[in-house]
Write a protein that holds these residues in place. Structure first.
Motif, short mmCIF file in Angstrom:
data_model
loop_
_atom_site.label_atom_id
_atom_site.label_comp_id
_atom_site.label_asym_id
_atom_site.label_seq_id
_atom_site.Cartn_x
_atom_site.Cartn_y
_atom_site.Cartn_z
N VAL A 73 0.82 -1.21 0.00
CA VAL A 73 0.00 0.00 0.00
C VAL A 73 0.86 1.26 0.00
CG1 VAL A 73 -1.69 1.31 1.33
CG2 VAL A 73 -1.90 -1.17 1.15
N SER A 74 1.85 1.31 0.87
CA SER A 74 2.58 2.56 1.07
C SER A 74 3.70 2.80 0.07
CB SER A 74 3.14 2.62 2.49
OG SER A 74 4.12 1.60 2.67
N GLN A 75 4.31 1.77 -0.47
CA GLN A 75 5.48 1.97 -1.32
C GLN A 75 5.19 1.91 -2.81
OE1 GLN A 75 8.38 2.85 0.17
NE2 GLN A 75 7.15 2.77 2.03
N VAL A 76 3.98 1.54 -3.20
CA VAL A 76 3.67 1.43 -4.63
C VAL A 76 3.74 2.79 -5.32
CG1 VAL A 76 1.16 1.65 -4.52
CG2 VAL A 76 2.19 0.19 -6.26
N ARG A 77 3.51 3.84 -4.60
CA ARG A 77 3.56 5.19 -5.20
C ARG A 77 4.99 5.66 -5.43
NH1 ARG A 77 -0.78 7.40 -6.22
NH2 ARG A 77 -0.17 9.56 -6.13
N ARG A 78 5.96 5.00 -4.83
CA ARG A 78 7.36 5.39 -5.02
C ARG A 78 7.96 4.85 -6.31
NH1 ARG A 78 10.67 5.87 0.45
NH2 ARG A 78 9.11 6.99 1.64
N VAL A 79 7.27 3.97 -6.98
CA VAL A 79 7.77 3.41 -8.23
C VAL A 79 7.66 4.47 -9.31
CG1 VAL A 79 7.43 1.61 -9.96
CG2 VAL A 79 7.12 1.09 -7.54
#
Length: 134
Positions: A73-79
């Motif tokens: 949930v939290s790290q998918v936006r960092r891709v």
């Protein structure tokens, strides 16, 4: 990954959390290995040994499972994505990760879970009534 996903990637995702059944080892070595050689899972050992002040979680499986869910949930936006709408690509990435999670981990967490029911199409049929004994 999406459409380019291979069975080896499925096996890698399924082995993220120890304590769940791993898929059978079927990875064939590429260059440098003998033809038909297999890679088998081994016990995970830390590269750097922990110090005496480090706290080890009581249930490592539960800790790693909650970490996988949190990072999905939290790290998918960092891709970083090339071109296109970043919001829709992040949504597609999360959908892909969650579908992998549902396929790999949920059947072992909830063995009696019925996959035909959804929030959007609930099964509204009532079970048959049992006859009363007297």
């Amino acid at each position: 990954v999406g459409d380019n996903k291979t069975p080896d990637m499925d096996a890698m995702f399924a082995s993220l959390v120890p304590g769940f059944p791993n898929p059978p080892a079927r990875v064939v070595l590429g260059m440098g290995g003998p033809e038909g050689a297999k890679v088998y899972p081994v016990d995970i050992q830390p590269i750097i040994p922990s110090s005496s002040t480090d706290k080890t979680p009581d249930d490592v499986t539960a800790y790693l499972l909650s970490s996988v869910l949190d990072f999905m949930v939290s790290q998918v936006r960092r891709v970083e994505w090339r071109g296109g709408n970043k919001a829709s690509q992040c949504h597609a990435a999360f959908s892909f990760l969650f579908s992998m999670f549902r396929a790999v981990y949920l059947p072992y967490i909830f063995p009696n879970f019925c996959t035909t029911n959804t929030i959007y199409k609930p099964n509204l049929e009532l079970p048959e009534l049992r006859s009363s004994p007297g």
